[in-house]
Design an enzyme around this catalytic site. Structure first.
Site, PDB file in Angstrom:
ATOM      1  N   CYS A   1       0.178   3.693   2.861  1.00  0.00           N
ATOM      2  CA  CYS A   1       0.686   3.106   4.112  1.00  0.00           C
ATOM      3  C   CYS A   1       2.192   3.334   4.221  1.00  0.00           C
ATOM      4  O   CYS A   1       2.702   3.680   5.296  1.00  0.00           O
ATOM      5  CB  CYS A   1       0.393   1.605   4.168  1.00  0.00           C
ATOM      6  SG  CYS A   1      -1.359   1.180   4.096  1.00  0.00           S
TER       7      CYS A   1
ATOM      8  N   CYS B   1       0.834  -1.206   0.000  1.00  0.00           N
ATOM      9  CA  CYS B   1       0.000   0.000   0.000  1.00  0.00           C
ATOM     10  C   CYS B   1       0.870   1.259   0.000  1.00  0.00           C
ATOM     11  O   CYS B   1       1.593   1.515   0.963  1.00  0.00           O
ATOM     12  CB  CYS B   1      -0.916  -0.048   1.223  1.00  0.00           C
ATOM     13  SG  CYS B   1      -1.770   1.487   1.595  1.00  0.00           S
TER      14      CYS B   1
END
Length: 161
Positions: free
Chosen positions: A90, A87
């Protein structure tokens, strides 16, 4: 190209030094709060009075609901970061998450949603990153998507008082 690489290297060293300085400051603050001057290794247990465990200066990697419940029960304020290695948002938040663990009174628990799908489901993490803030064992705030550090610090400070 080597000039750019050389320019980046000192900044990396500076960041590492800054993290070490912050960790040392947190360790000293914790020792002062404990008042006994003993070395702090992050493995303190709750005392008979029910005080919470010393807040770790690094994120706690949680595998399973039992570990998550233990982290939430042992610490007054816990920021749970539901993330995945693939991600992008993230990954962008990772430095802020590490800094929050090092610099705030909150414990930071990380849940890899790929390895812990049941935990992510129980936390209601339908997209990532999802951050859930617990205070005194109760979920008190939820953030979906990348957040700036100041927003998370403010939420932690509000509940750490």
């Amino acid at each position: 190209m080597s000039d750019a690489a050389d320019a980046d290297e000192p900044a990396g060293d500076d960041a590492k030094t800054e993290r070490e300085r912050i960790r040392e400051r947190k360790r000293r603050e914790l020792e002062a709060r404990l008042g006994d001057g003993e070395a702090v290794d992050g493995s303190a247990e709750p005392d008979a009075g029910g005080e919470s465990t010393a807040t770790p200066s690094e994120p706690i990697h949680v595998n399973g609901m039992d570990e998550l419940r233990r982290a939430v029960d042992e610490h007054d304020v816990v920021l749970v970061d539901c993330y995945a290695d693939w991600c992008g948002p993230c990954q962008m938040m990772e430095p802020a998450i590490e800094a929050l663990a090092a610099e705030t009174d909150a414990a930071v628990a990380k849940v890899d949603v790929d390895a812990n799908q049941a935990v992510a489901q129980q936390l209601g993490a339908r997209s990532i990153p999802t951050l859930v803030l617990y205070a005194d064992g109760e979920a008190v705030d939820r953030f979906v998507g990348a957040q700036d550090r100041a927003t998370l610090e403010s939420a932690i400070a509000e509940h750490a008082a």
